[in-house]
Design a protein around this motif. Structure first.
Motif, PDB file in Angstrom:
ATOM      1  N   UNK A   1       0.867  -1.172   0.000  1.00 13.62           N
ATOM      2  CA  UNK A   1       0.000   0.000   0.000  1.00 13.62           C
ATOM      3  C   UNK A   1       0.907   1.226   0.000  1.00 13.62           C
ATOM      4  N   UNK A   2       1.201   1.721  -1.199  1.00 11.89           N
ATOM      5  CA  UNK A   2       2.190   2.786  -1.345  1.00 11.89           C
ATOM      6  C   UNK A   2       1.578   4.129  -0.974  1.00 11.89           C
ATOM      7  N   UNK A   3       2.229   4.831  -0.039  1.00  8.26           N
ATOM      8  CA  UNK A   3       1.785   6.139   0.454  1.00  8.26           C
ATOM      9  C   UNK A   3       0.330   6.078   0.913  1.00  8.26           C
ATOM     10  N   UNK A   4       0.107   5.246   1.909  1.00  7.29           N
ATOM     11  CA  UNK A   4      -1.245   4.993   2.415  1.00  7.29           C
ATOM     12  C   UNK A   4      -1.898   6.257   2.939  1.00  7.29           C
ATOM     13  N   UNK A   5      -1.102   7.217   3.389  1.00  8.20           N
ATOM     14  CA  UNK A   5      -1.682   8.432   3.958  1.00  8.20           C
ATOM     15  C   UNK A   5      -2.145   9.429   2.893  1.00  8.20           C
ATOM     16  N   UNK A   6      -2.073   9.050   1.609  1.00  4.36           N
ATOM     17  CA  UNK A   6      -2.581   9.929   0.560  1.00  4.36           C
ATOM     18  C   UNK A   6      -4.026   9.614   0.194  1.00  4.36           C
ATOM     19  N   UNK A   7      -4.586   8.543   0.720  1.00  3.35           N
ATOM     20  CA  UNK A   7      -5.963   8.162   0.410  1.00  3.35           C
ATOM     21  C   UNK A   7      -6.896   8.633   1.526  1.00  3.35           C
TER      22      UNK A   7
END
Length: 345
Positions: A112-118
């Motif tokens: 889950x790449x860069x989960x904090x962007x979703x």
């Protein structure tokens, strides 16, 4: 000589071979690779924080190739919806029925790449799969593959357009590992490898074998004194004055949850198995203390104002809480077992 290179004339443990295959491609990220294996064996999930370009994606993909598992990468963006992750029902006009299209989360290793962007709704959908290991679409429930590991990444240098993971959700991750830049010598090898033909990763392990190793890691013996040590470490983050660190209290709003104590012991069992033992030592718990607890602390505004991070709080706690001095039985290898380790025994 590469210490992980298979030695002629010695029987190699399949996990050792998998480790060597990953290290043929990945340079200098020993901690990340070890924590990935710990999470796999302990049936946990891993949150990785590091700047772009540190081979996080390549490490997961290479491990998936070495264990023969399916790998999926999900690039998290602000316009992502839950169906993009877990799947959805699609109407088939020809048959006149709805058919289920499973999402990319149905893989053995999911990045889950860069989960904090979703947005929060997408984060919750992924975290539900991580916790329950199943997804309900319509009226049907679909189990996640076994083994199943989610490795989520966060970029610490950008905050614009990001949605911070709530404390209750980040607590679902067994480990949070922070990785940094390679040393100059490691970076030289990285550039040398990436600018020449990369050796293909060989499949040396089957997912079914990994499930068996998970069961063997579950059977690792943990002395009650080791469990008590884990509980004391976690308890010290809630009441630092009880271990002689009253000054830390102003930096903490909430300490680590009981899930930290559980995961400390589970991860210590997996680490002990990786290190070639059938019993856990206090040192195993201590080695994992930062990874298990750093994301479970809720720091105060005073800590944030003074630039105090979770590791700054944990450092004196880990140094102050003494390890138990208990007699631990030594491992007696069976003739059919290969001896190997990824760190100190």
């Amino acid at each position: 000589m590469d210490p992980h290179r298979p030695q002629p004339g010695r029987q190699q443990h399949p996990l050792e071979l998998a480790l060597y295959e990953v290290k043929k491609t990945i340079v200098g990220q020993d901690l990340l690779i070890e924590r990935m294996l710990v999470a796999l064996l302990a049936r946990g999930h891993l949150l990785v924080e590091g700047v772009p370009g540190l081979a996080k994606t390549m490490a997961v993909r290479t491990l998936a190739q070495a264990i023969g598992g399916e790998f999926q990468r999900i690039q998290f963006t602000p316009d992502l919806v839950p169906a993009d992750v877990i799947g959805t029902r699609i109407y088939n006009q020809k048959d006149g029925e709805f058919q289920v299209s499973l999402g990319p989360v149905f893989a053995n290793l999911v990045l889950a790449d860069e989960i904090n962007r979703a947005p929060a709704k997408v984060q919750s959908a992924l975290l539900e799969v991580m916790q329950e290991r199943q997804v309900t679409i319509g009226r049907e429930t679909y189990p996640a593959p076994d083994p199943f590991l989610v490795m989520a990444t966060q970029n610490p240098i950008e905050s614009e357009g990001t949605y911070a993971l709530p404390e209750a959700q980040v607590d679902r991750f067994m480990l949070k590992t922070v990785i940094g830049y390679p040393t100059p010598s490691e970076e030289f090898v990285v550039v040398e490898r990436m600018t020449s033909t990369i050796e293909a990763t060989q499949r040396v392990l089957e997912p079914g074998q990994l499930v068996e190793y998970q069961r063997r890691a579950d059977a690792v013996y943990v002395d009650p004194a080791v469990i008590e040590y884990a509980v004391r470490l976690v308890g010290a983050t809630r009441a630092p004055a009880s271990v002689g660190l009253p000054d830390l209290a102003r930096y903490l709003t909430f300490g680590a949850s009981p899930r930290a104590s559980i995961n400390l012991v589970l991860a210590a069992k997996a680490l002990a198995f990786l290190r070639g033992r059938d019993f856990a030592r206090p040192q195993d718990v201590r080695d994992l203390a930062f990874d298990v607890m750093r994301h479970r602390l809720v720091l105060s505004y005073e800590a944030l104002a003074e630039g105090i991070g979770a590791d700054d709080v944990l450092e004196p706690v880990v140094a102050t809480v003494s390890m138990p001095d208990v007699p631990l039985r030594e491992r007696r290898p069976q003739p059919s077992e290969a001896t190997w380790n990824t760190g100190p025994r």
